[in-house]
Design a protein around this motif. Structure first.
Motif, PDB file in Angstrom:
ATOM      1  N   GLU A 161      85.737  50.542  26.014  1.00 58.14           N
ATOM      2  CA  GLU A 161      86.170  49.158  26.235  1.00 58.14           C
ATOM      3  C   GLU A 161      86.971  49.037  27.530  1.00 58.14           C
ATOM      4  N   ARG A 162      87.801  50.028  27.816  1.00 55.60           N
ATOM      5  CA  ARG A 162      88.607  49.986  29.039  1.00 55.60           C
ATOM      6  C   ARG A 162      87.730  50.078  30.282  1.00 55.60           C
ATOM      7  N   MET A 163      86.668  50.875  30.201  1.00 60.47           N
ATOM      8  CA  MET A 163      85.746  50.958  31.329  1.00 60.47           C
ATOM      9  C   MET A 163      85.139  49.596  31.639  1.00 60.47           C
ATOM     10  N   ARG A 164      84.703  48.923  30.603  1.00 61.55           N
ATOM     11  CA  ARG A 164      84.066  47.617  30.808  1.00 61.55           C
ATOM     12  C   ARG A 164      85.083  46.576  31.252  1.00 61.55           C
ATOM     13  N   ASP A 165      86.306  46.673  30.742  1.00 67.04           N
ATOM     14  CA  ASP A 165      87.356  45.760  31.188  1.00 67.04           C
ATOM     15  C   ASP A 165      87.678  45.994  32.666  1.00 67.04           C
ATOM     16  N   PHE A 166      87.684  47.262  33.068  1.00 67.24           N
ATOM     17  CA  PHE A 166      87.956  47.592  34.471  1.00 67.24           C
ATOM     18  C   PHE A 166      86.890  46.977  35.371  1.00 67.24           C
ATOM     19  N   ARG A 167      85.656  47.082  34.945  1.00 60.98           N
ATOM     20  CA  ARG A 167      84.561  46.494  35.725  1.00 60.98           C
ATOM     21  C   ARG A 167      84.717  44.986  35.814  1.00 60.98           C
ATOM     22  N   ALA A 168      85.002  44.346  34.690  1.00 56.92           N
ATOM     23  CA  ALA A 168      85.143  42.888  34.678  1.00 56.92           C
ATOM     24  C   ALA A 168      86.299  42.443  35.572  1.00 56.92           C
ATOM     25  N   GLU A 169      87.385  43.210  35.551  1.00 57.09           N
ATOM     26  CA  GLU A 169      88.540  42.867  36.386  1.00 57.09           C
ATOM     27  C   GLU A 169      88.181  42.975  37.869  1.00 57.09           C
ATOM     28  N   THR A 170      87.415  44.008  38.217  1.00 57.43           N
ATOM     29  CA  THR A 170      86.985  44.163  39.611  1.00 57.43           C
ATOM     30  C   THR A 170      86.121  42.989  40.053  1.00 57.43           C
ATOM     31  N   MET A 171      85.162  42.603  39.205  1.00 49.79           N
ATOM     32  CA  MET A 171      84.286  41.479  39.561  1.00 49.79           C
ATOM     33  C   MET A 171      85.092  40.196  39.777  1.00 49.79           C
TER      34      MET A 171
ATOM     35  N   PRO B  59      75.717  38.228  49.426  1.00 51.31           N
ATOM     36  CA  PRO B  59      75.579  39.197  48.338  1.00 51.31           C
ATOM     37  C   PRO B  59      76.432  40.448  48.562  1.00 51.31           C
ATOM     38  N   LYS B  60      76.822  41.062  47.447  1.00 55.05           N
ATOM     39  CA  LYS B  60      77.693  42.232  47.506  1.00 55.05           C
ATOM     40  C   LYS B  60      77.201  43.311  46.539  1.00 55.05           C
ATOM     41  N   ILE B  61      77.428  44.560  46.927  1.00 50.81           N
ATOM     42  CA  ILE B  61      77.156  45.706  46.073  1.00 50.81           C
ATOM     43  C   ILE B  61      78.494  46.260  45.607  1.00 50.81           C
ATOM     44  N   VAL B  62      78.585  46.560  44.312  1.00 50.88           N
ATOM     45  CA  VAL B  62      79.777  47.215  43.766  1.00 50.88           C
ATOM     46  C   VAL B  62      79.308  48.463  43.025  1.00 50.88           C
ATOM     47  N   LEU B  63      79.732  49.620  43.511  1.00 52.51           N
ATOM     48  CA  LEU B  63      79.401  50.894  42.869  1.00 52.51           C
ATOM     49  C   LEU B  63      80.693  51.520  42.370  1.00 52.51           C
TER      50      LEU B  63
ATOM     51  N   ILE C  73      86.281  56.249  41.701  1.00 54.51           N
ATOM     52  CA  ILE C  73      85.917  55.842  43.062  1.00 54.51           C
ATOM     53  C   ILE C  73      85.109  54.557  42.967  1.00 54.51           C
ATOM     54  N   GLU C  74      85.521  53.586  43.758  1.00 50.49           N
ATOM     55  CA  GLU C  74      84.885  52.268  43.753  1.00 50.49           C
ATOM     56  C   GLU C  74      84.514  51.892  45.181  1.00 50.49           C
ATOM     57  N   ALA C  75      83.241  51.574  45.396  1.00 49.97           N
ATOM     58  CA  ALA C  75      82.773  51.151  46.720  1.00 49.97           C
ATOM     59  C   ALA C  75      82.277  49.722  46.623  1.00 49.97           C
ATOM     60  N   VAL C  76      82.797  48.865  47.478  1.00 50.43           N
ATOM     61  CA  VAL C  76      82.410  47.449  47.499  1.00 50.43           C
ATOM     62  C   VAL C  76      81.896  47.124  48.898  1.00 50.43           C
ATOM     63  N   ASP C  77      80.713  46.516  48.958  1.00 54.35           N
ATOM     64  CA  ASP C  77      80.070  46.300  50.248  1.00 54.35           C
ATOM     65  C   ASP C  77      79.461  44.902  50.333  1.00 54.35           C
ATOM     66  N   SER C  78      79.699  44.239  51.486  1.00 51.69           N
ATOM     67  CA  SER C  78      79.090  42.923  51.727  1.00 51.69           C
ATOM     68  C   SER C  78      78.263  42.929  52.999  1.00 51.69           C
TER      69      SER C  78
ATOM     70  N   SER D 278      76.795  47.067  40.198  1.00 50.23           N
ATOM     71  CA  SER D 278      76.789  45.606  40.038  1.00 50.23           C
ATOM     72  C   SER D 278      76.390  44.966  41.359  1.00 50.23           C
ATOM     73  N   LEU D 279      75.627  43.883  41.263  1.00 50.83           N
ATOM     74  CA  LEU D 279      75.292  43.076  42.434  1.00 50.83           C
ATOM     75  C   LEU D 279      75.821  41.672  42.206  1.00 50.83           C
ATOM     76  N   LEU D 280      76.492  41.123  43.205  1.00 52.17           N
ATOM     77  CA  LEU D 280      77.059  39.776  43.115  1.00 52.17           C
ATOM     78  C   LEU D 280      76.431  38.889  44.186  1.00 52.17           C
ATOM     79  N   GLY D 281      76.278  37.615  43.846  1.00 53.96           N
ATOM     80  CA  GLY D 281      75.770  36.646  44.815  1.00 53.96           C
ATOM     81  C   GLY D 281      74.290  36.793  45.114  1.00 53.96           C
ATOM     82  N   VAL D 282      73.500  37.221  44.131  1.00 50.61           N
ATOM     83  CA  VAL D 282      72.077  37.494  44.387  1.00 50.61           C
ATOM     84  C   VAL D 282      71.144  36.447  43.768  1.00 50.61           C
TER      85      VAL D 282
END
Length: 396
Positions: free
Chosen positions: A169-179, A195-199, A265-270, A320-324
């Motif tokens: 649950e914490r993993m998924r919460d962490f992802r949601a918080e990042t988004m 659009p953005k890539i989140v790894l 490790i979190e990589a965010v790219d636009s 995760s992909l955002l803005g696609v």
């Protein structure tokens, strides 16, 4: 000296000898056995109790071929007149059929000794899927403390299930918080529109209070010319700095990598998915080959950094992909280039997490699951950069 000081496949007789020379005692993380488990049901149950107890506790090693006295190794008797490979297959079969759920990441190796003898070392990781139950003969749960294995009581079983569920649950919460932060523009460095890539590569134990790693060691190695920093997905960086979460590297074109002290490790790219065409009215696409190549090159670099920090698998890969929304998949494989594409019908694609049991993996196999999910969102059966057998064919 502990058996964790070296990778299992590099253990030698000298390492086994050192256990006796240093009088390394049995403990919560190591157990010595003079003989391998026999064919009787009683022997099989005892072996399964040992294995499951390590997985349900902190992980550890079973060492077969060492005689102990009062918990201290007294003689390296070794195992003779056996086929080590056949014995390892037998032990693996017992684990696979006698414990539920399956314990990921168990490794076994026969360490050769002089005179044709050997010692078999069974390495059991702390499990993300605990508690594990013995299914052969009787349904029981075991764990370990400094005195050895013991059966869990009802309260401890309930607690173990609760901890496992909380970690997921914490993993998924962490992802949601990042988004949410990315959408709100609350990022450590500026990102571009579009659009953005989140790894995210998240160790299972990342949310335990004791999970703290020295990210400054990465900088020290980098300054000495003995290592690289965790780069953004673009593969380039304009600078780095420490921040509240750990270590940040960034590319001014709109990309950053955050290494958390928890080992995440979190990589965010636009930049990678941005529209580089001069035609503002051109078709909006995801450049499939560039998208996949970028992630295939980045993932092993990030897990190498985690391994260097001392992160213990398993780790979970979340893409995760955002803005696609409204984008289609650009098909670079010639035989499919004329096939009609479909526009993605949602703004955010949150690919289900992918578990990696160890840092010995094939990134093409791991990420294919995520790539297939993204291609399906664009109307395709699977990634067209792989063939029907799952082999990557589109990479330059």
């Amino acid at each position: 000296m502990t058996l964790n000081d070296k990778p299992l496949d590099l253990l030698e007789e000298a390492d086994i000898q050192r256990l006796m020379e240093d009088e390394v005692p049995e403990s919560k993380v190591i157990d010595y056995k003079k003989h391998l488990p026999g064919p009787s049901d009683l022997d099989k149950k005892e072996f399964l109790r040992d294995v499951s107890s390590f997985a349900n506790a902190s992980g550890g090693h079973l060492v077969y071929g060492i005689a102990e006295e009062n918990g201290v190794p007294a003689e390296i008797s070794g195992l003779s007149d056996i086929d080590p490979d056949r014995e390892i297959l037998r032990l693996e079969s017992m684990v696979q059929t006698g414990i539920a759920p399956r314990i990921p990441g168990i490794s076994m190796r026969a360490v050769p000794l002089v005179g044709g003898r050997s010692v078999i070392v069974v390495q059991i990781p702390k499990s993300w899927a605990s508690p594990h139950m013995i299914t052969k003969g009787s349904s029981r749960f075991y764990s370990r403390n400094s005195a050895g294995k013991y059966p869990l009581d009802v309260f401890e079983i309930r607690t173990a299930f609760s901890i496992t569920g909380t970690a997921a649950e914490r993993m998924r919460d962490f992802r949601a918080e990042t988004m949410a932060k990315i959408v709100a523009g609350e990022t450590p460095t500026p990102l571009n529109d579009g659009p953005k890539i989140v790894l995210q590569i998240i160790p299972f134990g990342a949310f335990e209070p004791s999970s703290r790693f020295d990210v400054s060691s990465l900088v020290q190695r980098y300054k000495r010319g003995k290592g690289t920093l965790p780069l953004p997905l673009t593969g380039l960086f304009s600078g780095w700095r420490y921040n509240f979460d750990g270590l940040l590297t960034y590319d001014d074109r709109g990309s950053y990598s955050q290494t958390f002290v928890s080992g995440i490790i979190e990589a965010v790219d636009s930049f990678v998915l941005s529209d580089h065409s001069d035609d503002p009215d051109g078709e909006k696409v995801i450049p499939s080959l560039r998208f996949e190549e970028t992630l295939l090159e980045a993932l092993p670099k990030y897990t190498c950094i985690q391994d260097r920090l001392g992160v213990e698998p398993p780790v979970f890969v979340m893409l995760s992909l955002l803005g696609v929304k409204g984008r289609s998949m650009q098909v670079d494989t010639p035989e499919f280039s004329g096939v009609k594409n479909v526009q993605i019908d949602r703004d955010a694609l949150l690919v289900p997490e992918i578990m990696m049991e160890s840092f010995d993996y094939n990134p093409e196999e791991v990420l294919r699951q995520a790539f297939d999910a993204v291609w399906r969102a664009a109307g395709w059966e699977r990634s067209m950069n792989y063939d029907e057998e799952g082999r990557l064919v589109g990479r330059r």
